[in-house]
Design an enzyme around this catalytic site. Structure first.
Site, PDB file in Angstrom:
ATOM      1  N   GLU A 127       0.815  -1.081   0.144  1.00 34.11           N
ATOM      2  CA  GLU A 127       0.157  -0.001   0.025  1.00 34.11           C
ATOM      3  C   GLU A 127       1.128   1.328  -0.135  1.00 34.11           C
ATOM      4  O   GLU A 127       1.820   1.353   0.885  1.00 34.11           O
ATOM      5  CB  GLU A 127      -0.782  -0.010   1.237  1.00 34.11           C
ATOM      6  CG  GLU A 127      -1.599   1.207   1.623  1.00 34.11           C
ATOM      7  CD  GLU A 127      -2.730   1.268   2.766  1.00 34.11           C
ATOM      8  OE1 GLU A 127      -3.534   1.827   2.831  1.00 34.11           O
ATOM      9  OE2 GLU A 127      -2.190   0.286   3.608  1.00 34.11           O
ATOM     10  N   LYS A 186      -9.068   2.830  -2.177  1.00 31.24           N
ATOM     11  CA  LYS A 186      -9.392   2.121  -0.892  1.00 31.24           C
ATOM     12  C   LYS A 186     -10.730   2.650  -0.383  1.00 31.24           C
ATOM     13  O   LYS A 186     -11.018   4.055  -0.347  1.00 31.24           O
ATOM     14  CB  LYS A 186      -8.477   2.683   0.115  1.00 31.24           C
ATOM     15  CG  LYS A 186      -8.281   2.068   1.563  1.00 31.24           C
ATOM     16  CD  LYS A 186      -7.209   2.308   2.230  1.00 31.24           C
ATOM     17  CE  LYS A 186      -7.189   1.584   3.358  1.00 31.24           C
ATOM     18  NZ  LYS A 186      -5.781   1.702   4.379  1.00 31.24           N
ATOM     19  N   CYS A 225      -5.874  -3.052   2.653  1.00 33.53           N
ATOM     20  CA  CYS A 225      -5.465  -2.999   3.851  1.00 33.53           C
ATOM     21  C   CYS A 225      -6.818  -3.073   4.652  1.00 33.53           C
ATOM     22  O   CYS A 225      -7.353  -4.082   5.065  1.00 33.53           O
ATOM     23  CB  CYS A 225      -4.593  -1.902   4.264  1.00 33.53           C
ATOM     24  SG  CYS A 225      -3.973  -1.890   5.690  1.00 33.53           S
TER      25      CYS A 225
END
Length: 577
Positions: free
Chosen positions: A46, A114, A150
């Site tokens: 990330e 995200k 994540c």
């Protein structure tokens, strides 16, 4: 046409925040290495191009532009037909700024954003990014890949959406920092998403230190049956090839490396070493200097420094005064000799007595007290900072979490320094890790094998040696008790009454809580240090300096009793109806 085999290289690497050109080149080298392995696709962590977490740096338009330009250069290079890249960066789209992950293949770019932005503990992503929409998979050479980023796997919505829109496997890039027990947490979360979706999952994590955060790597793969198919090492970089086959039931990881991951005290010690090494290296210090007192805290810090940097880059200085015992002088020298570091003795009598002479007209008629004790500590701190200024070495500060909690440290004295590797270790943990280091050292450590912390340091009672016959326990509870009280008050945020219920004296617990609050101003000015617990002093715990609240030790009250006190109205029960 869809393919039935896939070779994915996992690039578990150590980026540097803000070094966009360096991170780009690191990605380029990893791609070349993966190409030699025969990889089809290379996966990075990330925000790899930016470094993670870049905090408010990501809000600078010039920084966003630099990351975008680096990505576009890497994308053009994939036109050579070699491995594709999956890599993270901040991505500006109109007025929105996203935590993005991009697929680069054959010159083209596909981006996903995200969705779930963490805003707890050490994370502050809602300050920096906008949430993306629920994503569908990206198509890589006929394979539909889901990319939850994540935090997106810590709840089920994103993975559910990806599964429903045709994802065949899940590749999860992470910037997940270390704390005790984190490995098991990650496995549990990943297994839950695999079970719900029926899809295999690659968990690729960053490695390296960034200020107080340590990213431990320890990347892994779970097949669709939740079996562990790959485990990369912790606390070290790796570019590892994984071989995948498409079966009637879906994609299966057939071949991948399987490393052993450190746990418990070994993981904590390795995290401290990595954190110190990266803080020194990424800030380009030539080495470190620290005061070696003959006590346990400075001894373990010296050992960590040597393990991180090698003995030739560590300078230890003994700064004795009239209260420094012969035992401490011998223990410090024995420790320095065992570690193989440069060791100097610089007595501090002249500067301390010079300060006392200068202050004598103001202090005349007053008893000696902690003021004179602090002059000793501040003289030592000044000398260490002067050595740092002259030679460029960073001062390592050596206070443990127990001392930092209750203010048993002198601001502008022994708290001087650039970084503290044991800031998040309680005193008894320092003892345990010191004993551990004498019989083990982490992979890649540059220090010697065997005993590096003399047994006498481990055995003797801790003392600051600022007055005759001083012992820490003269003014503090035994560290075995103090550490447990502090865990309750700091990590668990327990009421005083809850801590007392564990068997501790009420007045002692109240005193510890009072000292904890009073020392907030010192901690706010202290050096950063490695985070190893769930709640460190820093990003995790943000208390006001001006704070008059004190827990009076009352037991918890039932909600209806609290309502009665607040409103003056009696509680309702069956007799009141």
């Amino acid at each position: 046409m869809a393919q039935n085999t896939l070779k994915i290289a996992l690039a578990q690497l150590n980026p540097i925040v803000g070094d966009v050109a360096g991170n780009e080149e690191k990605a380029r080298r990893a791609r070349a290495e993966a190409a030699r392995m025969g990889a089809d696709l290379v996966m990075f962590a990330e925000q790899f191009l930016a470094g993670y977490p870049a905090e408010d740096l990501v809000l600078k338009p010039a920084f966003q532009d630099a990351c975008r330009a680096a990505l576009e250069r890497l994308a053009r290079e994939t036109a050579d037909g070699g491995p594709g890249l999956l890599i993270g960066l901040p991505w500006r789209e109109g007025d929105e700024l996203y935590n993005a992950y991009a697929l680069l293949d054959r010159g083209a770019i596909a981006v996903r954003y995200k969705v779930d932005l963490p805003n707890y503990d050490v994370f502050d992503e809602k300050r920096h990014f906008d949430p993306g929409p629920l994503p569908g998979p990206v198509n890589f050479r006929g394979v539909r890949i889901g990319i939850p980023i994540c935090e997106d796997i810590w709840a089920g919505d994103v993975v559910e959406c990806l599964a429903e829109t045709g994802a065949e496997l899940l590749l999860v890039p992470n910037g997940s920092p270390y704390h005790r027990g984190k490995t098991e947490e990650r496995f549990n979360i990943a297994a839950a998403r695999v079970t719900e979706s029926g899809l295999p999952l690659v968990y690729l994590n960053q490695v390296g230190g960034q200020d107080e955060l340590i990213f431990d790597g320890a990347s892994f793969i779970l097949n669709a049956d939740c079996a562990l198919a790959c485990q990369l090492p912790a606390f070290e970089e790796a570019v590892a090839l994984t071989l995948w086959e498409k079966t009637e039931e879906g994609w299966v990881c057939r071949e991948a490396p399987m490393a052993t991951v450190e746990e418990g005290g070994q993981a904590d010690y390795a995290a401290c070493v990595l954190g110190l090494r990266d803080y020194v290296e990424k800030n380009r210090f030539p080495g470190v200097v620290l005061g070696l007192s003959g006590g346990i805290d400075s001894a373990i810090c010296a050992a960590m420094a040597v393990d991180a940097l090698g003995p030739e880059r560590v300078h230890c200085v003994m700064l004795p005064y009239r209260y420094t015992s012969g035992e401490s002088l011998k223990d410090a020298e024995d420790c320095a000799r065992a570690l193989g570091v440069r060791y100097d003795i610089l007595p501090i009598a002249e500067p301390v007595e010079g300060f006392e002479a200068a202050l004598q007209p103001l202090f005349a008629g007053r008893e000696r007290d902690i003021t004179e004790e602090n002059l000793q500590s501040r003289a030592r701190g000044t000398i260490l900072m002067a050595i740092s200024n002259k030679f460029g070495a960073m001062v390592v500060t050596t206070g443990n979490k127990s001392e930092m909690s209750v203010g048993y440290a002198t601001i502008y004295g022994d708290m001087n320094g650039g970084f503290n590797p044991i800031k998040d270790l309680y005193k008894m943990e320092v003892y345990r890790l010191s004993a551990l280091r004498n019989r083990w050292k982490p992979k890649g450590a540059l220090g010697p094998d065997g005993t590096v912390i003399p047994q006498n340091i481990l055995a003797k009672a801790p003392t600051a040696e600022l007055r005759e016959n001083q012992k820490d326990q003269d003014s503090l509870p035994p560290y075995e008790d103090l550490d447990e009280i502090l865990r309750g008050l700091v990590e668990e945020e327990l009421r005083v009454s809850d801590v007392v219920a564990k068997g501790y004296d009420a007045e002692v617990v109240k005193k510890v809580e009072r000292l904890l609050y009073l020392a907030e101003y010192k901690r706010r000015q202290s050096a950063p240090g490695v985070k190893v617990t769930r709640k460190n002093f820093g990003r995790d715990r943000r208390y006001p300096i001006v704070n008059r609240f004190r827990d009076q030790g009352l037991a918890a009250h039932r909600k209806d009793e609290a309502l009665e006190r607040a409103t003056g109205k009696p509680r309702l029960g069956s007799m009141d109806v």
